[in-house]
Design a protein around this motif. Structure first.
Motif, PDB file in Angstrom:
ATOM      1  N   UNK A   1      46.127  10.338   7.619  1.00 53.43           N
ATOM      2  CA  UNK A   1      45.944  10.273   6.168  1.00 53.43           C
ATOM      3  C   UNK A   1      44.491  10.631   5.854  1.00 53.43           C
ATOM      4  N   UNK A   2      44.281  11.692   5.048  1.00 54.80           N
ATOM      5  CA  UNK A   2      42.892  12.119   4.816  1.00 54.80           C
ATOM      6  C   UNK A   2      42.091  11.136   3.959  1.00 54.80           C
ATOM      7  N   UNK A   3      42.744  10.102   3.433  1.00 49.97           N
ATOM      8  CA  UNK A   3      41.995   9.050   2.731  1.00 49.97           C
ATOM      9  C   UNK A   3      40.985   8.399   3.673  1.00 49.97           C
ATOM     10  N   UNK A   4      41.308   8.410   4.988  1.00 54.82           N
ATOM     11  CA  UNK A   4      40.442   7.734   5.959  1.00 54.82           C
ATOM     12  C   UNK A   4      39.062   8.371   6.020  1.00 54.82           C
ATOM     13  N   UNK A   5      38.964   9.682   5.752  1.00 53.81           N
ATOM     14  CA  UNK A   5      37.622  10.303   5.774  1.00 53.81           C
ATOM     15  C   UNK A   5      37.150  10.777   4.404  1.00 53.81           C
ATOM     16  N   UNK A   6      38.044  10.893   3.426  1.00 49.73           N
ATOM     17  CA  UNK A   6      37.602  11.353   2.104  1.00 49.73           C
ATOM     18  C   UNK A   6      37.151  10.211   1.197  1.00 49.73           C
ATOM     19  N   UNK A   7      37.899   9.109   1.209  1.00 51.95           N
ATOM     20  CA  UNK A   7      37.542   8.031   0.269  1.00 51.95           C
ATOM     21  C   UNK A   7      36.178   7.406   0.541  1.00 51.95           C
ATOM     22  N   UNK A   8      35.755   7.240   1.805  1.00 52.77           N
ATOM     23  CA  UNK A   8      34.437   6.614   2.025  1.00 52.77           C
ATOM     24  C   UNK A   8      33.251   7.565   1.851  1.00 52.77           C
ATOM     25  N   UNK A   9      33.497   8.851   1.529  1.00 56.48           N
ATOM     26  CA  UNK A   9      32.396   9.824   1.481  1.00 56.48           C
ATOM     27  C   UNK A   9      31.305   9.453   0.473  1.00 56.48           C
ATOM     28  N   UNK A  10      30.092   9.771   0.856  1.00 51.84           N
ATOM     29  CA  UNK A  10      28.970   9.676  -0.077  1.00 51.84           C
ATOM     30  C   UNK A  10      28.869  11.031  -0.791  1.00 51.84           C
ATOM     31  N   UNK A  11      28.932  11.014  -2.100  1.00 49.45           N
ATOM     32  CA  UNK A  11      29.032  12.258  -2.875  1.00 49.45           C
ATOM     33  C   UNK A  11      27.822  13.181  -2.659  1.00 49.45           C
ATOM     34  N   UNK A  12      26.642  12.609  -2.628  1.00 55.96           N
ATOM     35  CA  UNK A  12      25.444  13.447  -2.469  1.00 55.96           C
ATOM     36  C   UNK A  12      25.406  14.083  -1.080  1.00 55.96           C
ATOM     37  N   UNK A  13      25.744  13.309  -0.051  1.00 60.03           N
ATOM     38  CA  UNK A  13      25.826  13.873   1.310  1.00 60.03           C
ATOM     39  C   UNK A  13      26.828  15.026   1.346  1.00 60.03           C
ATOM     40  N   UNK A  14      27.974  14.792   0.707  1.00 61.14           N
ATOM     41  CA  UNK A  14      29.044  15.803   0.713  1.00 61.14           C
ATOM     42  C   UNK A  14      28.577  17.083   0.023  1.00 61.14           C
ATOM     43  N   UNK A  15      27.922  16.939  -1.125  1.00 61.35           N
ATOM     44  CA  UNK A  15      27.419  18.108  -1.854  1.00 61.35           C
ATOM     45  C   UNK A  15      26.402  18.884  -1.016  1.00 61.35           C
ATOM     46  N   UNK A  16      25.514  18.154  -0.348  1.00 62.25           N
ATOM     47  CA  UNK A  16      24.462  18.818   0.445  1.00 62.25           C
ATOM     48  C   UNK A  16      25.056  19.540   1.648  1.00 62.25           C
ATOM     49  N   UNK A  17      25.977  18.863   2.338  1.00 62.07           N
ATOM     50  CA  UNK A  17      26.483  19.401   3.602  1.00 62.07           C
ATOM     51  C   UNK A  17      27.627  20.395   3.421  1.00 62.07           C
ATOM     52  N   UNK A  18      28.468  20.151   2.427  1.00 63.17           N
ATOM     53  CA  UNK A  18      29.669  20.973   2.246  1.00 63.17           C
ATOM     54  C   UNK A  18      29.554  21.851   1.001  1.00 63.17           C
ATOM     55  N   UNK A  19      29.192  21.248  -0.124  1.00 58.49           N
ATOM     56  CA  UNK A  19      29.104  21.988  -1.384  1.00 58.49           C
ATOM     57  C   UNK A  19      28.144  23.161  -1.325  1.00 58.49           C
ATOM     58  N   UNK A  20      27.069  23.009  -0.551  1.00 61.96           N
ATOM     59  CA  UNK A  20      26.054  24.069  -0.459  1.00 61.96           C
ATOM     60  C   UNK A  20      26.587  25.329   0.229  1.00 61.96           C
ATOM     61  N   UNK A  21      27.737  25.205   0.929  1.00 59.41           N
ATOM     62  CA  UNK A  21      28.285  26.350   1.673  1.00 59.41           C
ATOM     63  C   UNK A  21      29.365  27.096   0.892  1.00 59.41           C
TER      64      UNK A  21
END
Length: 445
Positions: free
Chosen positions: A155-175
């Protein structure tokens, strides 16, 4: 439970890629030669994602389930990704409206119901689990390798729900390049609608791409499969995985189940054609396939049954009244796969009884109603067929009678004001109602 749904005679090919190609499933591939070679030479983990937008799978999902069954038959490991995280946003692909936002409780309930249905078709390693990660920077891991040839569910909730939004934007959104994203078909359609495309929906591609990256990094998933509407999301995942992990992964998309006019199949007057007998009875399910258009018989036999291709070609080349035999076999095979042999036999028997007066009338769908409704003056026939769901409105009921399309107890109804009373029921308290040539319902008091 016996999972031998697919006979060895299904194909002469020994590479599942060639089998899927032969059955007409494959549409697009990020690298056709590499994927074919990989499936020939290795036993790979691949995934298909399912967002829990309802508490049940429908026929549109079933195509993907069949593909996973083929893959498992040939020794590969299906990873069933249930979207407890992505389901909180909703996939904009193939839609012009925004999805209903559901509560976490509803999503978790739907995820559990999905898993129960997958258990009917795939053999799972129930001891395997993904043990989570600590956000985008720290890889997670599986508790063990899946048993050879067994499927796993995550279930992808296990890794998506706890995400920190700013970390996600920096690491993933920037690409992700917005210009490129907006050229994707799924977003183009949304920008033309009233209200345009929301930032909420734009994030979906990032989330699905991140899913692929996490599973490739943490438990070596090599291929993502999906419907043709998933192409942009899959490419996003292939690119992100390469950029973040250096791993080469692949994507493959499949035809959606559409009829000869290009419309999605599996829609009925009551809505979707569900795989659960509580939502769509085995008889209704059987009747849907029994009544497909002549031009759709080949596609349905190829994609929804495990009959060998020679038999598929033989049946779909039948003409005139003979094609009905092919439709009956199609309906029987698909119903057997979803509801089991016993229910398929009952549905076949009910259909034959209704159509030709042969077979067992007990298997026609029956609705129990209070006898009081029919006592005295009874109930107007138009109100009755509307209440039974045979027509959506009184107007449609009137038109059905005008066109000579309604029969009650074997008699064609010509009077739109006919009152249905207890006297019309047989000695067992039953009344057969027929709308058109193909819809039958038994009312019992």
């Amino acid at each position: 439970m016996d999972f031998n749904f697919i006979p060895d005679s299904v194909s002469k090919h020994d590479n599942v890629y060639d089998v899927l190609k032969e059955r007409g499933f494959i549409e697009q591939c990020t690298d056709e030669d590499k994927v074919r070679e990989l499936l020939q030479n290795e036993k790979v983990k691949f995934y298909i994602g399912f967002d829990p937008t309802a508490d049940c799978l429908h026929v549109g999902h079933f195509m993907q389930v069949i593909i996973m069954m083929y893959m498992q038959k040939f020794g590969h490991t299906p990873v069933v990704l249930i979207g407890g995280g992505t389901g909180m946003v909703g996939d904009p692909s193939g839609r012009t409206d925004m999805r209903q936002v559901m509560s976490v409780e509803t999503i978790e309930h739907n995820c559990e119901q999905f898993k129960k249905l997958f258990d009917q078709f795939l053999d799972f390693d129930e001891e395997w689990k993904y043990e989570g990660n600590n956000g985008v920077y720290e890889p997670g891991h599986e508790n063990k390798k899946p048993a050879p040839g067994k499927a796993v569910a995550v279930n992808n909730a296990r890794w998506l729900r706890p995400l920190n939004y700013i970390d996600f934007l920096r690491e993933v959104g920037s690409l992700f390049n917005i210009n490129t994203m907006l050229r994707a078909e799924c977003f183009k359609q949304r920008m033309d609608r009233e209200g345009g495309l929301t930032m909420f929906e734009l994030n979906y591609m990032l989330m699905q791409s991140y899913d692929f990256m996490v599973m490739a990094r943490d438990f070596d998933v090599k291929i993502q499969f999906g419907g043709n509407d998933q192409w942009s999301n899959i490419i996003g995942g292939v690119d992100l995985t390469r950029k973040k992990t250096g791993k080469e992964v692949y994507g493959m998309t499949f035809s959606l189940l559409t009829n000869s006019e290009g419309k999605k199949m599996g829609k009925t007057a009551k809505g979707a054609l569900w795989l659960s007998p509580e939502k769509t009875s085995p008889y209704e399910f059987f009747q849907y396939w029994r009544n497909v258009g002549d031009a759709d018989v080949n596609k349905c036999l190829r994609m929804l049954t495990f009959l060998p291709m020679e038999e598929v070609d033989r049946l779909s080349s039948l003409e005139g009244a003979e094609i009905n035999k092919a439709k009956e076999i199609l309906a029987y095979e698909v119903t057997k796969l979803v509801h089991g042999e016993e229910e398929a036999k009952k549905a076949l028997d009910g259909a034959r009884a209704a159509f030709s007066g042969g077979g067992n009338m007990a298997n026609i769908p029956t609705v129990k109603m209070d006898k009081a409704v029919f006592e005295g003056e009874g109930i107007g026939v138009v109100s009755l067929i509307k209440e039974l769901g045979l027509v959506p409105s009184n107007r449609e009921g009137m038109m059905t009678i005008e066109q000579g399309g309604l029969t009650v107890a074997g008699n064609k109804v010509t009077d739109k004001k006919l009152q249905v009373t207890t006297e019309m029921f047989d000695g067992e308290g039953k009344l057969l109602i027929q709308k058109g040539k193909k819809k039958f319902l038994m009312v019992e008091i």
